[in-house]
Design an enzyme around this catalytic site. Structure first.
Site, PDB file in Angstrom:
ATOM      1  CE  LYS A  54     -32.563  11.713  10.745  1.00 18.19           C
ATOM      2  NZ  LYS A  54     -33.015  11.427  12.062  1.00 18.19           N
TER       3      LYS A  54
ATOM      4  CE1 TYR B  39     -31.314  24.616  15.451  1.00 18.67           C
ATOM      5  CE2 TYR B  39     -29.273  23.979  14.381  1.00 18.67           C
ATOM      6  CZ  TYR B  39     -30.232  23.766  15.342  1.00 18.67           C
ATOM      7  OH  TYR B  39     -30.105  22.710  16.201  1.00 18.67           O
TER       8      TYR B  39
ATOM      9  CB  CYS C 226       3.663 -10.785  22.604  1.00 21.85           C
ATOM     10  SG  CYS C 226       2.683 -10.785  21.105  1.00 21.85           S
TER      11      CYS C 226
ATOM     12  CB  CYS D 232      -1.560 -11.112  23.486  1.00 22.64           C
ATOM     13  SG  CYS D 232       0.014 -11.923  23.833  1.00 22.64           S
TER      14      CYS D 232
ATOM     15  CB  CYS E  65       3.658 -14.693  21.141  1.00 20.21           C
ATOM     16  SG  CYS E  65       2.431 -14.279  22.373  1.00 20.21           S
TER      17      CYS E  65
ATOM     18  CD  GLU F 161     -27.421  20.274  15.960  1.00 17.47           C
ATOM     19  OE1 GLU F 161     -28.339  21.035  16.346  1.00 17.47           O
ATOM     20  OE2 GLU F 161     -27.502  19.051  16.005  1.00 17.47           O
TER      21      GLU F 161
ATOM     22  NE  ARG G  44     -32.979  17.547  22.362  1.00 12.10           N
ATOM     23  CZ  ARG G  44     -33.370  16.826  21.336  1.00 12.10           C
ATOM     24  NH1 ARG G  44     -34.012  17.399  20.340  1.00 12.10           N
ATOM     25  NH2 ARG G  44     -33.123  15.535  21.293  1.00 12.10           N
TER      26      ARG G  44
ATOM     27  CB  CYS H 294      -1.207 -14.212  21.163  1.00 16.69           C
ATOM     28  SG  CYS H 294      -0.346 -12.955  20.207  1.00 16.69           S
TER      29      CYS H 294
ATOM     30  CE  LYS I  39     -32.535  16.495  11.755  1.00 19.37           C
ATOM     31  NZ  LYS I  39     -31.513  16.102  12.674  1.00 19.37           N
TER      32      LYS I  39
ATOM     33  CD  GLU J 219     -32.847  26.840   8.588  1.00 17.40           C
ATOM     34  OE1 GLU J 219     -32.449  26.178   9.560  1.00 17.40           O
ATOM     35  OE2 GLU J 219     -33.546  27.858   8.686  1.00 17.40           O
TER      36      GLU J 219
ATOM     37  CG  ASP K 116     -29.093   8.867  13.435  1.00 17.81           C
ATOM     38  OD1 ASP K 116     -28.574   8.266  14.398  1.00 17.81           O
ATOM     39  OD2 ASP K 116     -28.865  10.059  13.154  1.00 17.81           O
ATOM     40  CG  PHE K 117     -32.757   4.009   8.124  1.00 14.76           C
ATOM     41  CD1 PHE K 117     -33.764   4.838   7.641  1.00 14.76           C
ATOM     42  CD2 PHE K 117     -32.720   2.696   7.685  1.00 14.76           C
ATOM     43  CE1 PHE K 117     -34.715   4.368   6.748  1.00 14.76           C
ATOM     44  CE2 PHE K 117     -33.670   2.215   6.795  1.00 14.76           C
ATOM     45  CZ  PHE K 117     -34.660   3.047   6.324  1.00 14.76           C
ATOM     46  CD  GLU K 118     -30.033  -0.531  12.364  1.00 13.20           C
ATOM     47  OE1 GLU K 118     -29.948  -1.741  12.240  1.00 13.20           O
ATOM     48  OE2 GLU K 118     -29.116   0.183  12.835  1.00 13.20           O
ATOM     49  CG  PHE K 119     -33.675   5.958  17.226  1.00 18.54           C
ATOM     50  CD1 PHE K 119     -33.504   5.468  18.512  1.00 18.54           C
ATOM     51  CD2 PHE K 119     -34.453   7.100  17.044  1.00 18.54           C
ATOM     52  CE1 PHE K 119     -34.087   6.102  19.600  1.00 18.54           C
ATOM     53  CE2 PHE K 119     -35.044   7.741  18.125  1.00 18.54           C
ATOM     54  CZ  PHE K 119     -34.851   7.241  19.406  1.00 18.54           C
ATOM     55  CG  ASP K 120     -35.200   8.255  12.555  1.00 18.08           C
ATOM     56  OD1 ASP K 120     -35.223   8.599  13.755  1.00 18.08           O
ATOM     57  OD2 ASP K 120     -34.522   8.852  11.693  1.00 18.08           O
TER      58      ASP K 120
ATOM     59  CG  ASP L  58     -25.455  14.045  12.550  1.00 20.15           C
ATOM     60  OD1 ASP L  58     -26.162  14.189  13.564  1.00 20.15           O
ATOM     61  OD2 ASP L  58     -25.113  12.933  12.110  1.00 20.15           O
TER      62      ASP L  58
HETATM   63  S1  IVH Z   1     -34.658  23.662  13.995  1.00 23.20           S
HETATM   64  C1  IVH Z   1     -38.043  23.870  17.103  1.00 23.20           C
HETATM   65  N1  IVH Z   1     -32.726  23.648  12.194  1.00 23.20           N
HETATM   66  O1  IVH Z   1     -31.898  18.492  14.510  1.00 23.20           O
HETATM   67  C2  IVH Z   1     -37.018  23.839  16.022  1.00 23.20           C
HETATM   68  N2  IVH Z   1     -32.697  21.959  13.865  1.00 23.20           N
HETATM   69  O2  IVH Z   1     -33.655  16.157  14.810  1.00 23.20           O
HETATM   70  C3  IVH Z   1     -35.903  22.952  16.342  1.00 23.20           C
HETATM   71  N3  IVH Z   1     -30.774  20.441  13.746  1.00 23.20           N
HETATM   72  O3  IVH Z   1     -33.135  19.257  17.709  1.00 23.20           O
HETATM   73  C4  IVH Z   1     -34.737  22.811  15.531  1.00 23.20           C
HETATM   74  N4  IVH Z   1     -29.807  21.379  11.992  1.00 23.20           N
HETATM   75  O4  IVH Z   1     -30.606  19.728  17.187  1.00 23.20           O
HETATM   76  C5  IVH Z   1     -33.242  23.033  13.277  1.00 23.20           C
HETATM   77  N5  IVH Z   1     -31.076  23.770  10.551  1.00 23.20           N
HETATM   78  C6  IVH Z   1     -31.567  23.183  11.640  1.00 23.20           C
HETATM   79  C7  IVH Z   1     -30.956  22.060  12.239  1.00 23.20           C
HETATM   80  C8  IVH Z   1     -31.553  21.469  13.360  1.00 23.20           C
HETATM   81  C9  IVH Z   1     -29.728  20.420  12.903  1.00 23.20           C
HETATM   82  C10 IVH Z   1     -30.968  19.479  14.868  1.00 23.20           C
HETATM   83  C11 IVH Z   1     -31.486  20.081  16.146  1.00 23.20           C
HETATM   84  C12 IVH Z   1     -32.824  19.421  16.372  1.00 23.20           C
HETATM   85  C13 IVH Z   1     -32.609  18.118  15.669  1.00 23.20           C
HETATM   86  C14 IVH Z   1     -33.905  17.415  15.340  1.00 23.20           C
END
Ligand code: IVH
Length: 675
Positions: free
Chosen positions: A318, A231, A436, A430, A415, A179, A142, A412, A121, A119, A37-41, A123
């Protein structure tokens, strides 16, 4: 950002767009990300920066402007349904200053004091639930943010999600988002089962959760141990003033709401929450990838509004993945019971998230080439939640001058047979299945395992029996004598008798487990059980055509071809014949067929058209509820179960004979309520 020319910027933007789309697909559709995720971000924030500098190259279709899509796509039988309110993503940051900037932007708009809801997050994979009249109406993923896949039939198997709400002042209709996630213990169980079936393990609990949500077989959902947290409550004219008040109400109706959230009076308190959870999260029984900070007052949320992709009233902090850097000492090549060769890295022991890591999987040759790994390299190790940690990169600046690539064996290691590579798979095998030694011994260990035949023989016993030359093919076990066993080093009469008793008991092991014990490639425990239920006997399974097999839920081409190959081989057929002679169960006991209810006892149903599950699965469902299937409508038919595109002839005949025609939904209601 370094200075960059226009042409160069355009090329880089094009490249980044393509890369990000590709990674979005790997992550959301295939559930198999190839970067962190870090590389993606990082790639995403580079693209955002370039688009800001060169707005002339910023197009509507850029991944910076839309959320990654999880729609199952062509061939899926999930129905796509538009979202009533778009389902957005969150802006994210890894930098402290950006949190203060976020707060400064909010302060500019706010005309009175405000607070933050802090809150975890979670995963997992996002879900949108609609409740109407206090009942769960629908569950959507989604998707692409504007429409999602309807996964209601799977979501109803998640125990945390109530189908009916209780409590007071429940709005007539509302949506609640959250989630769906897989706790660590369930994730480890699932991956262990997949490893045993030689299926690629899920990279992390998030991918496992989202893969499970798209299962074609809702029954299997129940075994996956998914959980849910909600949430975000949405609806028309809801009476709440703050986000937390809305969630408390949801909790009082029986909906799962996080117990870890806290209201912060200002951004400093929110930052303190982040710091606290950066360490505490490691003790949680589920994966988190950050903290979400949301403006708590709903009127201020409305004033702030949204950008194309994210709300302006919330942001995500993150966590950086934990990594360790350590030298690669050597690579071992392990041969599994099905002959697959897995490279495993031996590392200089290093501490990572509280445990010492010495070994890491390199998966396959492609992965080694991709990493361009050299012996002596310093490598980055990460724990993505896998059973063994993985190597995510190489620190090129530390590469010793004489470092050389490890050589992937061509033969192998056990063997000596030349390895082959399946064109569709990244793995080397193999091919010497018959002789084997590692493969033979591995097959016995699997066969004797607790979930298979449950015979009192661990690796050491198998090794000893093999060394004596007494066991080569599975049925040989049943020819072992008491005298032979007693003659083994360290064995006494008692151990021999216990062993023979367990061998005898294995003759009563149900067919599903026998099928699993055979060790047919790609047939895990669950698949074996399902095949046993669907086909009823080994003879029926052996006689099945490729088409028959593909008809079965969750059986893809790989599994189908593996079954066909097994029964086409002399060794496979011979094993089955001799095991049958030894007295093993080669058919399901009529009673063992899973009986869910007797609601349909004495009733004959005719099915026609397409359903949300395959026709085979529908027939099995009818039988599981005590009913019978018939091919054509007659006076004896109790119901005609009509799916999409039901045959007009059958419908006409039912009408003529006055036989009730029911839809899939009515049928499901019938079997659920018995009415
Ligand atoms: S709020 C418009 N709260 O993280 C508000 N999202 O990277 C949208 N996620 O799409 C989300 N925990 O799938 C919210 N406590 C939390 C969350 C949360 C995980 C996910 C969610 C969101 C993604 C964004």
């Amino acid at each position: 950002m370094a200075k960059i020319g226009k042409t160069e910027a355009r090329d880089r933007i094009e490249f980044l767009k393509k890369e990000l789309e590709r990674h979005n697909r790997n992550y959301y559709v295939l559930n198999a990300p190839t970067i962190s995720d870090f590389e993606f971000d990082l790639l995403m924030s580079e693209l955002q920066g370039l688009e800001r500098m060169f707005p002339e190259f910023a197009t509507e279709d850029s991944p910076t402007r839309h959320v990654g899509s999880d729609l199952a796509g062509k061939g899926s039988d999930f129905v796509q349904v538009p979202h009533r309110y778009p389902m957005l993503s969150l802006g994210n940051t890894y930098a402290r200053e950006e949190l203060y900037e976020f707060d400064a932007r909010i302060r500019k708009t706010a005309d009175k004091p405000y607070t933050y809801s802090c809150e975890l997050k979670f995963d997992g994979t996002a879900i949108c639930l609609t409740y109407r009249g206090g009942r769960l109406l629908r569950a959507l993923t989604r998707g692409d943010g504007t429409k999602g896949d309807d996964v209601t039939r799977n979501v109803v198997h998640i125990p945390a999600i109530p189908r009916v709400l209780r409590g007071e002042a429940i709005p007539e209709e509302f949506e609640i988002r959250g989630e769906i996630y897989m706790p660590w213990d369930a994730f480890e169980r699932l991956n262990a089962a997949r490893a045993e079936a030689e299926l690629e393990p899920f990279a992390n609990p998030r991918n496992a959760a989202s893969g499970s949500l798209k299962l074609q077989n809702p029954e299997e959902m129940r075994t996956r141990g998914l959980d849910c947290v909600l949430y975000h409550l949405l609806g028309e004219n809801l009476p709440f003033k703050t986000h937390t008040e809305a969630l408390e109400a949801a909790r009082s109706w029986g909906l799962p709401v996080s117990e870890y959230s806290r209201v912060a009076g200002n951004i400093e308190e929110a930052v303190a929450y982040i710091d606290e959870w950066d360490t505490r999260r490691k003790q949680l029984p589920f994966a988190t990838d950050g903290i979400v900070i949301k403006v708590n007052e709903l009127d201020l949320q409305r004033q702030l509004g949204f950008t194309a992709k994210t709300p302006r009233w919330a942001t995500a902090w993150k966590f950086k993945p934990e990594q360790a850097l350590t030298p690669l000492l050597s690579v071992d090549y392990q041969v599994g019971r099905t002959g697959a060769v897995t490279p495993v890295a031996n590392l200089e022991p290093v501490l990572l998230s509280g445990t010492v890591v010495k070994r890491a999987s390199l998966h396959n040759k492609d992965q080694m080439d991709l990493l361009d790994i050299h012996l002596g390299d310093y490598v980055y190790v990460e724990k993505g939640g896998e059973i063994i940690p993985k190597i995510t990169g190489v620190e090129l600046s530390k590469r010793p001058a004489d470092a050389r690539r490890p050589e992937f064996p061509t033969c192998c290691p056990d063997c000596g047979t030349p390895l082959v590579r399946d064109p569709d798979e990244a793995r080397h095998y193999c091919p010497n299945r018959e002789s084997c030694p590692v493969q033979i011994k591995g097959r016995f260990v699997h066969f004797a395992g607790r979930k298979a035949m449950d015979i009192l023989a661990g690796e050491a016993t198998i090794e000893a029996l093999y060394a004596k030359g007494w066991i080569r093919t599975l049925p040989d076990l049943y020819a072992l004598t008491r005298e032979q066993l007693i003659s083994l080093e360290g064995w006494q009469e008692k151990s021999a008798d216990n062993f023979l008793a367990s061998l005898d008991a294995s003759r009563r092991v149900p067919f599903g487990r026998v099928l699993y014990a055979l060790g047919i490639r790609h047939i895990g425990e669950q698949t074996a059980k399902m095949l046993a239920r669907q086909f009823g006997s080994i003879d029926a399974l052996a006689a099945a055509s490729r088409e028959d097999l593909l008809q079965v839920e969750d059986i893809g081409e790989t599994v189908a071809d593996s079954i066909l190959a097994y029964f086409a081989s002399d060794a496979g057929r011979d094993t089955v014949r001799r095991l049958r002679e030894a007295g093993l169960q080669m058919a399901e006991d009529a009673d063992a067929r899973q009986q869910l209810s007797d609601t349909l006892a004495g009733k004959t149903l005719v099915i026609s058209g397409n359903f949300s599950i395959s026709r085979e699965a529908m027939k099995a469902l009818i039988e599981a509820h005590g009913g019978k299937n018939a091919g054509s409508v007659s006076g004896k038919t109790a119901w005609l179960l009509a799916g999409e595109k039901a045959g007009p002839e059958k419908l006409k005949k039912a009408e003529k004979l006055g036989i009730p025609v029911i839809s899939e939904a009515e049928f499901r209601k019938l079997i659920e309520t018995g009415a």
